[in-house]
Design an enzyme around this catalytic site. Structure first.
Site, PDB file in Angstrom:
ATOM      1  N   THR A   1     -13.139   6.761   6.971  1.00 53.64           N
ATOM      2  CA  THR A   1     -13.862   5.543   8.263  1.00 53.64           C
ATOM      3  C   THR A   1     -12.965   5.019   9.192  1.00 53.64           C
ATOM      4  O   THR A   1     -11.668   5.914   8.736  1.00 53.64           O
ATOM      5  CB  THR A   1     -13.825   3.996   7.876  1.00 53.64           C
ATOM      6  OG1 THR A   1     -12.900   2.846   6.661  1.00 53.64           O
ATOM      7  CG2 THR A   1     -14.626   4.388   5.870  1.00 53.64           C
TER       8      THR A   1
ATOM      9  N   HIS B   1     -11.326   3.031   9.510  1.00 57.67           N
ATOM     10  CA  HIS B   1     -10.497   1.269   9.227  1.00 57.67           C
ATOM     11  C   HIS B   1      -9.617   1.534   9.339  1.00 57.67           C
ATOM     12  O   HIS B   1      -8.333   0.992  10.084  1.00 57.67           O
ATOM     13  CB  HIS B   1     -10.672   0.861   8.136  1.00 57.67           C
ATOM     14  CG  HIS B   1      -9.940  -0.108   7.486  1.00 57.67           C
ATOM     15  ND1 HIS B   1      -8.766  -0.133   6.778  1.00 57.67           N
ATOM     16  CD2 HIS B   1     -10.573  -1.383   7.802  1.00 57.67           C
ATOM     17  CE1 HIS B   1      -8.940  -1.635   6.404  1.00 57.67           C
ATOM     18  NE2 HIS B   1      -9.536  -2.488   6.898  1.00 57.67           N
TER      19      HIS B   1
ATOM     20  N   TRP C   1       0.666  -1.726  -0.150  1.00 61.30           N
ATOM     21  CA  TRP C   1      -0.517  -0.389  -0.009  1.00 61.30           C
ATOM     22  C   TRP C   1       0.867   1.460  -0.014  1.00 61.30           C
ATOM     23  O   TRP C   1       1.573   1.441   0.856  1.00 61.30           O
ATOM     24  CB  TRP C   1      -0.944   0.144   1.190  1.00 61.30           C
ATOM     25  CG  TRP C   1      -2.043  -0.636   0.822  1.00 61.30           C
ATOM     26  CD1 TRP C   1      -1.858  -2.420   1.347  1.00 61.30           C
ATOM     27  CD2 TRP C   1      -3.130  -0.465   1.395  1.00 61.30           C
ATOM     28  NE1 TRP C   1      -3.609  -2.909   0.609  1.00 61.30           N
ATOM     29  CE2 TRP C   1      -4.427  -1.370   0.931  1.00 61.30           C
ATOM     30  CE3 TRP C   1      -4.003   0.534   1.303  1.00 61.30           C
ATOM     31  CZ2 TRP C   1      -5.718  -1.481   0.814  1.00 61.30           C
ATOM     32  CZ3 TRP C   1      -5.346   0.878   0.881  1.00 61.30           C
ATOM     33  CH2 TRP C   1      -6.963  -0.596   0.769  1.00 61.30           C
TER      34      TRP C   1
HETATM   35  N1  LIG Z   1      -5.362   1.293   3.726  1.00 64.28           N
HETATM   36  C1  LIG Z   1      -3.837   1.311   4.518  1.00 64.28           C
HETATM   37  C2  LIG Z   1      -3.929  -0.655   4.012  1.00 64.28           C
HETATM   38  N2  LIG Z   1      -4.444  -1.184   4.305  1.00 64.28           N
HETATM   39  C3  LIG Z   1      -5.110  -2.829   4.050  1.00 64.28           C
HETATM   40  C4  LIG Z   1      -4.593  -3.301   5.416  1.00 64.28           C
HETATM   41  O1  LIG Z   1      -2.916  -3.317   5.249  1.00 64.28           O
HETATM   42  C5  LIG Z   1      -4.562  -5.524   4.827  1.00 64.28           C
HETATM   43  O2  LIG Z   1      -3.799  -5.424   3.373  1.00 64.28           O
HETATM   44  C6  LIG Z   1      -6.293  -5.394   4.117  1.00 64.28           C
HETATM   45  O3  LIG Z   1      -7.598  -5.064   5.703  1.00 64.28           O
HETATM   46  C7  LIG Z   1      -6.514  -6.949   4.250  1.00 64.28           C
HETATM   47  O4  LIG Z   1      -6.162  -7.918   5.107  1.00 64.28           O
HETATM   48  N3  LIG Z   1      -3.053  -1.141   4.878  1.00 64.28           N
HETATM   49  C8  LIG Z   1      -1.556  -0.286   4.699  1.00 64.28           C
HETATM   50  O5  LIG Z   1      -0.769  -0.746   4.337  1.00 64.28           O
HETATM   51  N4  LIG Z   1      -2.098   1.123   4.628  1.00 64.28           N
HETATM   52  C9  LIG Z   1      -2.872   2.169   4.262  1.00 64.28           C
HETATM   53  O6  LIG Z   1      -3.395   2.783   3.999  1.00 64.28           O
HETATM   54  C1  LIG Z   2      -5.492   3.052   6.551  1.00 63.16           C
HETATM   55  C2  LIG Z   2      -7.274   2.604   5.933  1.00 63.16           C
HETATM   56  O1  LIG Z   2      -7.514   1.333   5.502  1.00 63.16           O
HETATM   57  C3  LIG Z   2      -8.198   3.660   4.678  1.00 63.16           C
HETATM   58  O2  LIG Z   2      -6.646   4.117   4.111  1.00 63.16           O
HETATM   59  C4  LIG Z   2      -8.501   3.513   3.782  1.00 63.16           C
HETATM   60  O3  LIG Z   2      -9.328   3.820   3.138  1.00 63.16           O
HETATM   61  P1  LIG Z   2     -10.974   4.272   4.068  1.00 63.16           P
HETATM   62  O4  LIG Z   2     -11.086   4.829   5.245  1.00 63.16           O
HETATM   63  O5  LIG Z   2     -11.768   5.727   3.330  1.00 63.16           O
HETATM   64  O6  LIG Z   2     -12.039   3.219   3.348  1.00 63.16           O
END
Ligand SMILES: Nc1c(NC[C@H](O)[C@H](O)[C@H](O)CO)[nH]c(=O)[nH]c1=O
Ligand SMILES: CC(=O)[C@@H](O)COP(=O)(O)O
Length: 175
Positions: free
Chosen positions: A107, A109, A43
């Protein structure tokens, strides 16, 4: 004047903003034979590869030869702790530099990914007794990420590698 007992005093003045005083680079014998894994994610890969360049520069500065460094990829920050555990549990590596860029979206997340990555890596360190450099950016914007992935020692990949190597030296001194 009595010599200070604190080993390895700060070699450079502390950074005005962070107060971080980089460690003195030890002589090469302290890290003889050390084997390091550099673990990066997919990512925000341009930013992560800039962190990787910083980490590799630090390893070279500390005298770790390229043949003792192995590179690996995990999907994202959430997967890094399990990947780090696999790398450390069989004793193949003396430390891991974990590199990722977690950038807040719309979000909650972000909180779960960043929080569980940090928590998981701490658990891996305690379980394996091996250091994991925390080169995981947890930022609100891409601009904040690039500000921490530039050239030189402000690069968080460089900083994470230095912390990991310092912990290897410390644990060798304490064992
Ligand atoms: N949004 C970002 C992620 N999201 C992905 C998660 O780390 C993971 O790979 C996914 O949820 C599947 O299990 N990861 C990052 O390293 N940086 C981001 O900004
Ligand atoms: C850190 C994350 O997972 C983020 O980039 C995901 O973006 P979103 O919160 O808009 O789904």
């Amino acid at each position: 004047m009595k010599k200070s007992k604190t080993a390895n005093p700060a070699a450079v003045p502390a950074d005005a903003k962070t107060g971080y005083a980089a460690p003195q680079i030890p002589d090469r014998t302290e890290l003889a034979g050390v084997r390091i894994a550099v673990l990066a994610t997919r990512w925000n890969v341009g930013i992560v590869d800039a962190l990787r360049a910083g980490a590799r520069a630090c390893l070279r500065d500390w005298g770790v030869s390229d043949e003792d460094v192995a590179e690996f990829r995990a999907p994202g920050a959430y997967e890094i702790p399990l990947a780090a555990l696999h790398l450390l549990k069989k004793g193949r590596y003396d430390g891991v530099v974990a590199l990722a860029a977690v950038i807040r979206g719309e979000t909650p997340h972000f909180d779960y990914v960043a929080g569980e990555c940090a928590r998981g890596l701490m658990q891996v360190q305690i379980k394996t007794r091996k250091p994991v450099g925390f080169g995981v950016l947890t930022v609100n914007t891409v601009e904040q990420a690039w500000a921490r992935a530039g050239q030189g020692r402000d690069n968080k990949g460089y900083e994470a590698a230095a912390a990991m190597l310092e912990m290897i030296c410390l644990s060798r001194r304490l064992s």
